[in-house]
Write a protein that holds these residues in place. Structure first.
Motif, PDB file in Angstrom:
ATOM      1  N   LYS A 209     -19.304 -35.768 -43.654  1.00  0.00           N
ATOM      2  CA  LYS A 209     -17.852 -35.917 -43.813  1.00  0.00           C
ATOM      3  C   LYS A 209     -17.397 -37.309 -43.392  1.00  0.00           C
TER       4      LYS A 209
ATOM      5  N   VAL B 297     -15.607 -39.964 -45.910  1.00  0.00           N
ATOM      6  CA  VAL B 297     -14.265 -40.482 -45.618  1.00  0.00           C
ATOM      7  C   VAL B 297     -14.282 -41.999 -45.540  1.00  0.00           C
TER       8      VAL B 297
ATOM      9  N   HIS C 152      -6.913 -38.662 -40.432  1.00  0.00           N
ATOM     10  CA  HIS C 152      -7.203 -37.228 -40.514  1.00  0.00           C
ATOM     11  C   HIS C 152      -8.602 -36.929 -39.964  1.00  0.00           C
ATOM     12  N   LEU C 153      -9.566 -37.788 -40.252  1.00  0.00           N
ATOM     13  CA  LEU C 153     -10.914 -37.587 -39.728  1.00  0.00           C
ATOM     14  C   LEU C 153     -10.911 -37.683 -38.204  1.00  0.00           C
TER      15      LEU C 153
ATOM     16  N   ASP D  78      -9.283 -33.043 -38.656  1.00  0.00           N
ATOM     17  CA  ASP D  78      -8.715 -32.186 -39.707  1.00  0.00           C
ATOM     18  C   ASP D  78      -9.741 -31.733 -40.741  1.00  0.00           C
ATOM     19  N   TYR D  79     -10.934 -32.317 -40.717  1.00  0.00           N
ATOM     20  CA  TYR D  79     -11.958 -31.918 -41.676  1.00  0.00           C
ATOM     21  C   TYR D  79     -13.074 -31.079 -41.043  1.00  0.00           C
TER      22      TYR D  79
ATOM     23  N   VAL E 251     -13.928 -27.639 -42.708  1.00  0.00           N
ATOM     24  CA  VAL E 251     -14.314 -27.668 -44.121  1.00  0.00           C
ATOM     25  C   VAL E 251     -15.823 -27.471 -44.234  1.00  0.00           C
TER      26      VAL E 251
ATOM     27  N   PHE F  51     -13.719 -29.698 -49.394  1.00  0.00           N
ATOM     28  CA  PHE F  51     -13.480 -31.042 -48.878  1.00  0.00           C
ATOM     29  C   PHE F  51     -12.731 -31.886 -49.900  1.00  0.00           C
TER      30      PHE F  51
ATOM     31  N   LEU G 267      -9.063 -30.860 -49.994  1.00  0.00           N
ATOM     32  CA  LEU G 267      -8.290 -31.294 -48.837  1.00  0.00           C
ATOM     33  C   LEU G 267      -8.064 -32.806 -48.846  1.00  0.00           C
ATOM     34  N   LEU G 268      -9.092 -33.557 -49.222  1.00  0.00           N
ATOM     35  CA  LEU G 268      -8.918 -35.007 -49.324  1.00  0.00           C
ATOM     36  C   LEU G 268      -7.856 -35.367 -50.361  1.00  0.00           C
TER      37      LEU G 268
ATOM     38  N   HIS H  81      -4.460 -34.876 -48.913  1.00  0.00           N
ATOM     39  CA  HIS H  81      -4.096 -35.905 -47.936  1.00  0.00           C
ATOM     40  C   HIS H  81      -3.731 -37.232 -48.597  1.00  0.00           C
TER      41      HIS H  81
END
Length: 364
Positions: free
Chosen positions: A42, A46, A73-74, A78-79, A82, A88, A91-92, A95
């Motif tokens: 992740k 990101v 967010h990372l 927040d991930y 997932v 993922f 959600l990305l 965001h």
């Protein structure tokens, strides 16, 4: 026919990007598709996404803003919950859309994502789609759903996508040849979600005259290059020409390359647009892999119209005649009949057309 969804892309990989050649569509996660993601996976995805956004998004400041948002967010964790690529990606997308609501911008779950490909130019061939994409294009006749002759010799063309010009030109030529002898034409783009801008220029050429027309430019930020799109007076077959009336139907689903076609021909007053304001996506995209099973679909350029000096991003193309999408065909048909009826000399035919006009206006 399968519909082209409104998240479609005008950009230079639009049609070939998806498995079936249709417009943007996120696959559902399944047990076979899903794979566990580690914390390191992740973080790497990101960071690569952030770098891609900063380096390639059409506006550098907004690209940096989105990059900062996903890093934040990372950092906040927040991930952490997932579990799969598909979750993922979703959600990305949420965001980055919250940071910058660009309808072309998203992260897609794409099993075995392809590596980066060079950006083709306005004249260079696009990458050939995979076998499924080509098969799908053939199956749906490359977006040319219907050509029909309506009373009064009004030609109705339903076009549901601008496929890769290398593959779709023959279908376009056949459809436009069928329509060429009409006294007026109605082009239905209400279900058209976009595609190849070269195909836009090719189809538009059948509606213009003997001189080349500079239809639009696309400026690409990362390359600091501009591609220009012109009409071609030497397209094969018979052209409809520059003088007979053309009506283009739009809806909120009309998007991207379909808006490109509509906006540019409206700007030079070649068409009358009937229907609803379109979706509002004018930024061409490129796909960038950010993880083995995820692709970032990033707007990398901006369309520029030679008349308005702007585009339809965020606002959509405004119709000349505003009417609900489900009534747009009846409205355009009525308008076209009023234009062609003075040419009809046969009393019986004229009587039939007058009756048809009454029916259409009653339905409206």
């Amino acid at each position: 026919m399968r519909k082209f969804l409104p998240a479609a892309v005008m950009a230079l990989y639009a049609i070939t990007l998806t498995n079936a050649g249709a417009q943007e569509q996120r696959p559902a996660a399944t047990a076979q598709q899903a794979k566990p993601l580690t914390k390191a996976d992740k973080a790497a995805a990101v960071e690569l996404l952030a770098q891609r956004l900063s380096a390639n998004y059409v506006y550098a400041d907004i690209g940096n803003k989105m990059a900062a948002a996903v890093r934040d967010h990372l950092r906040k964790g927040d991930y952490e919950k997932v579990a799969t690529d598909a979750e993922f990606a979703e959600l990305l997308t949420a965001h980055i859309q919250a940071s910058n609501p660009d309808k072309h911008l998203r992260i897609r779950y794409a099993p075995s994502a392809k590596p980066d490909m060079p950006r083709p130019s306005a004249t260079q061939a696009m990458p050939v789609g995979d076998k499924k994409s080509v098969t799908f294009g053939n199956y749906v006749n490359f977006g040319f759903e219907k050509v029909e002759r309506l009373p009064g010799n009004i030609m109705y063309l339903k076009l549901d996508g601008f496929f890769d010009a290398n593959l779709a030109k023959a279908a376009a030529t056949a459809a436009m040849n069928l329509a060429a002898n009409g006294n007026a034409m109605i082009i239905d783009l209400r279900e058209n979600g976009g595609g190849d801008p070269r195909m836009v220029a090719f189809v538009a050429s059948y509606l213009l005259g003997d001189k080349k027309v500079h239809l639009s430019d696309i400026y690409f930020r990362a390359d600091n290059e501009t591609d220009s799109f012109w009409s071609d007076p030497s397209v094969p077959g018979q052209r409809f020409g520059a003088d007979k009336p053309v009506y283009v139907l739009t809806s909120g689903k009309t998007f991207s390359a379909a808006e490109d076609f509509t906006y540019n021909l409206q700007a030079i007053k070649r068409i009358t647009v009937v229907g609803e304001t379109s979706g509002g996506g004018a930024h061409p995209i490129r796909p960038f892999p950010i993880e083995p099973n995820m692709v970032a679909v990033i707007p990398v350029g901006r369309s520029i119209n030679l008349v308005t000096k702007g585009n339809w991003e965020g606002t959509g193309v405004k119709p000349d005649v505003a009417v609900a999408a489900d009534k747009a065909l009846a409205k355009a048909n009525a308008l076209a009949l009023r234009q062609v009826m003075p040419q009809v000399k046969n009393p019986e035919e004229r009587k039939t057309l007058e009756k048809k006009l009454v029916e259409l206006e009653a339905a409206l």
